[in-house]
Design an enzyme around this catalytic site. Structure first.
Site, PDB file in Angstrom:
ATOM      1  N   SER A   8      26.504 -13.826  22.387  1.00 51.87           N
ATOM      2  CA  SER A   8      25.636 -12.774  21.870  1.00 51.87           C
ATOM      3  C   SER A   8      24.208 -13.057  22.304  1.00 51.87           C
ATOM      4  O   SER A   8      23.703 -14.167  22.121  1.00 51.87           O
ATOM      5  CB  SER A   8      25.701 -12.751  20.341  1.00 51.87           C
ATOM      6  N   HIS A  31      27.955  -9.994  24.632  1.00 49.33           N
ATOM      7  CA  HIS A  31      28.002  -9.288  23.344  1.00 49.33           C
ATOM      8  C   HIS A  31      26.588  -8.827  23.005  1.00 49.33           C
ATOM      9  O   HIS A  31      25.662  -9.642  22.915  1.00 49.33           O
ATOM     10  CB  HIS A  31      28.549 -10.258  22.288  1.00 49.33           C
ATOM     11  N   ASP A  33      24.203  -6.860  20.344  1.00 50.78           N
ATOM     12  CA  ASP A  33      24.126  -6.444  18.946  1.00 50.78           C
ATOM     13  C   ASP A  33      23.092  -5.346  18.755  1.00 50.78           C
ATOM     14  O   ASP A  33      21.899  -5.575  18.917  1.00 50.78           O
ATOM     15  CB  ASP A  33      23.765  -7.654  18.071  1.00 50.78           C
ATOM     16  N   MET A  35      21.325  -2.955  16.120  1.00 54.10           N
ATOM     17  CA  MET A  35      21.093  -2.842  14.666  1.00 54.10           C
ATOM     18  C   MET A  35      20.004  -1.813  14.414  1.00 54.10           C
ATOM     19  O   MET A  35      19.011  -1.768  15.142  1.00 54.10           O
ATOM     20  CB  MET A  35      20.632  -4.196  14.110  1.00 54.10           C
ATOM     21  N   HIS A  64      28.261  -4.179  20.057  1.00 54.15           N
ATOM     22  CA  HIS A  64      28.578  -4.271  18.626  1.00 54.15           C
ATOM     23  C   HIS A  64      27.540  -3.447  17.871  1.00 54.15           C
ATOM     24  O   HIS A  64      26.387  -3.860  17.740  1.00 54.15           O
ATOM     25  CB  HIS A  64      28.543  -5.755  18.196  1.00 54.15           C
ATOM     26  N   MET A  66      25.925  -2.169  14.783  1.00 57.26           N
ATOM     27  CA  MET A  66      25.717  -2.315  13.339  1.00 57.26           C
ATOM     28  C   MET A  66      24.754  -1.218  12.927  1.00 57.26           C
ATOM     29  O   MET A  66      23.574  -1.458  12.647  1.00 57.26           O
ATOM     30  CB  MET A  66      25.176  -3.722  13.031  1.00 57.26           C
ATOM     31  N   MET A 135      34.120  -9.902  11.010  1.00 61.08           N
ATOM     32  CA  MET A 135      32.853 -10.632  10.896  1.00 61.08           C
ATOM     33  C   MET A 135      33.076 -11.897  10.071  1.00 61.08           C
ATOM     34  O   MET A 135      33.661 -11.842   8.986  1.00 61.08           O
ATOM     35  CB  MET A 135      31.796  -9.754  10.206  1.00 61.08           C
ATOM     36  N   ASP A 173      33.040 -12.981  14.902  1.00 60.16           N
ATOM     37  CA  ASP A 173      31.610 -12.971  15.202  1.00 60.16           C
ATOM     38  C   ASP A 173      30.840 -13.523  14.014  1.00 60.16           C
ATOM     39  O   ASP A 173      30.929 -12.975  12.913  1.00 60.16           O
ATOM     40  CB  ASP A 173      31.202 -11.524  15.498  1.00 60.16           C
TER      41      ASP A 173
HETATM   42  C1  DX5 Z   1      25.290 -10.974  13.589  1.00 57.40           C
HETATM   43  C2  DX5 Z   1      25.671 -10.585  14.988  1.00 57.40           C
HETATM   44  C3  DX5 Z   1      26.170 -11.707  15.790  1.00 57.40           C
HETATM   45  C4  DX5 Z   1      25.210 -12.837  15.957  1.00 57.40           C
HETATM   46  C5  DX5 Z   1      25.986 -14.095  15.911  1.00 57.40           C
HETATM   47  O1  DX5 Z   1      25.199  -9.870  12.788  1.00 57.40           O
HETATM   48  O2  DX5 Z   1      26.663  -9.579  14.977  1.00 57.40           O
HETATM   49  O3  DX5 Z   1      26.704 -11.270  17.038  1.00 57.40           O
HETATM   50  O4  DX5 Z   1      24.488 -12.815  17.157  1.00 57.40           O
HETATM   51  O5  DX5 Z   1      25.114 -15.166  15.944  1.00 57.40           O
HETATM   52  P1  DX5 Z   1      25.584 -16.651  15.639  1.00 57.40           P
HETATM   53  O6  DX5 Z   1      26.610 -16.998  16.673  1.00 57.40           O
HETATM   54  O7  DX5 Z   1      24.340 -17.459  15.748  1.00 57.40           O
HETATM   55  O8  DX5 Z   1      26.169 -16.643  14.260  1.00 57.40           O
HETATM   56 ZN    ZN Z   2      27.720  -9.149  16.862  1.00 54.09          ZN
END
Ligand code: DX5
Ligand code: ZN
Length: 221
Positions: A8, A31, A33, A35, A64, A66, A135, A173
Site C-alpha cells: 500500500s 494497493h 487507498d 479515502m 481500495h 474507503m 480488513m 489489509d
Molecule cells: C488502512 C488501509 C491500508 C493501510 C495498511 O485503512 O486500507 O491499506 O495502508 O497499512 P499498514 O500495512 O501499515 O497497516
Molecule cells: Zn487498503
C-alpha cells in the site's frame, strides 16, 4: 492461485510517488487507498492521481475505495483501468449491481468488510466477486496493529470460497508484517496488503520477498 503481495502506498512519500512506486516493482500489485473523509476520518487521493498511477506506474492497480456512496463513485476507477476495484459492503446500497458494473467495465470486482462486519450475509454473493477483502484493522490509517480477532472470519471465508468451488481471492489489509503474515496465510488469506512494513523497510524489495516467502510457507489451502 498463488500468493500475491500488494504494498500500500499509504505510507509512501507522496511528493515522490514515481520513485516510491519503483521501490515496490517486484510486488504483484500496488494497493492504492482512496479515502473521502466521510467513510473514514482521513483523506487521501482521488481519481486524478489514481489515473496517473494506472497509466505510468509499474504494477497493476488494486484500488481500495474507503468512500461513501460507492455505487456512484466506484465505476470511474474501473473505467480508468484499475485492475481491481474494491468497495466496502458498508458503503454500497446495491453491491451486486455495482460489482456487475465494475466487471462490465473490465475490472475485477472486490468486496471489503470492516472487522466487525460478518461474511455470512455475503456468502451467496461470492459468484459476483473476484476477491473479498477482510480488513484486519479499522480502515483509515496505516501503521495500526493487526487484529487477531479477524482470524476466525478469514477461516470461515476461506471455507466458504472452497465450498463454492469458485476462484475468489481472499485479501487482508492492515497490520500485515513478518510478525503477522504467517497466521493470516495459515487461516486462508492469499493476497496481502502491507503498507508500513514495506515502506518503512530499508530495502522494500527484500521485505516483499520475505513476506511472500513466509506467506507461501504457511499457506495450506
Ligand atoms: C488502512 C488501509 C491500508 C493501510 C495498511 O485503512 O486500507 O491499506 O495502508 O497499512 P499498514 O500495512 O501499515 O497497516
Ligand atoms: Zn487498503
Amino acid at each position: 492461485m498463488g500468493i500475491q503481495i500488494a504494498p500500500s502506498i499509504l505510507t509512501a512519500d507522496f511528493l515522490n510517488l514515481s520513485s516510491e512506486l519503483e521501490r515496490i516493482k517486484s510486488a504483484d500489485l500496488v494497493h492504492v487507498d482512496v479515502m473521502d473523509n466521510q467513510f473514514v476520518t482521513n483523506l487521501t487521493i482521488g481519481p486524478m492521481v489514481v489515473e496517473r498511477i494506472v497509466k505510468e506506474g509499474p504494477l497493476p492497480v488494486d484500488a481500495h475505495l474507503m468512500i461513501a456512496d460507492a455505487d456512484r463513485w466506484a465505476p470511474q476507477y474501473a473505467e480508468m483501468g484499475c485492475a481491481s476495484v474494491t468497495f466496502h459492503a458498508e458503503a454500497a446500497i446495491a453491491p451486486v449491481k455495482l460489482a456487475r458494473e465494475l466487471r462490465a467495465l473490465g475490472s475485477k470486482a472486490a468486496l471489503a468488510l470492516r472487522p466487525g462486519t460478518d461474511i455470512a450475509p455475503y456468502v451467496d454473493l461470492l459468484p459476483e466477486f473476484d476477491m473479498i477483502l477482510l480488513m484486519t484493522v479499522e480502515p483509515g490509517f496505516g501503521g495500526q496493529k493487526f487484529l487477531d480477532v479477524v482470524l476466525p472470519k478469514i477461516e470461515r471465508t476461506r471455507a466458504a470460497i472452497a465450498a463454492s468451488g469458485l476462484e475468489v481471492r481472499l485479501q487482508i489489509d492492515g497490520g500485515v508484517s513478518v510478525e503477522t503474515i504467517e497466521r493470516a496465510s495459515a487461516a486462508g488469506a492469499d493476497v496481502f496488503v502491507a503498507g508500513s512494513a514495506v515502506y518503512n523497510a530499508e530495502d522494500a524489495a527484500a521485505e516483499i520477498a520475505t513476506l511472500r516467502e513466509l506467506a507461501r510457507n504457511s499457506h495450506r489451502h
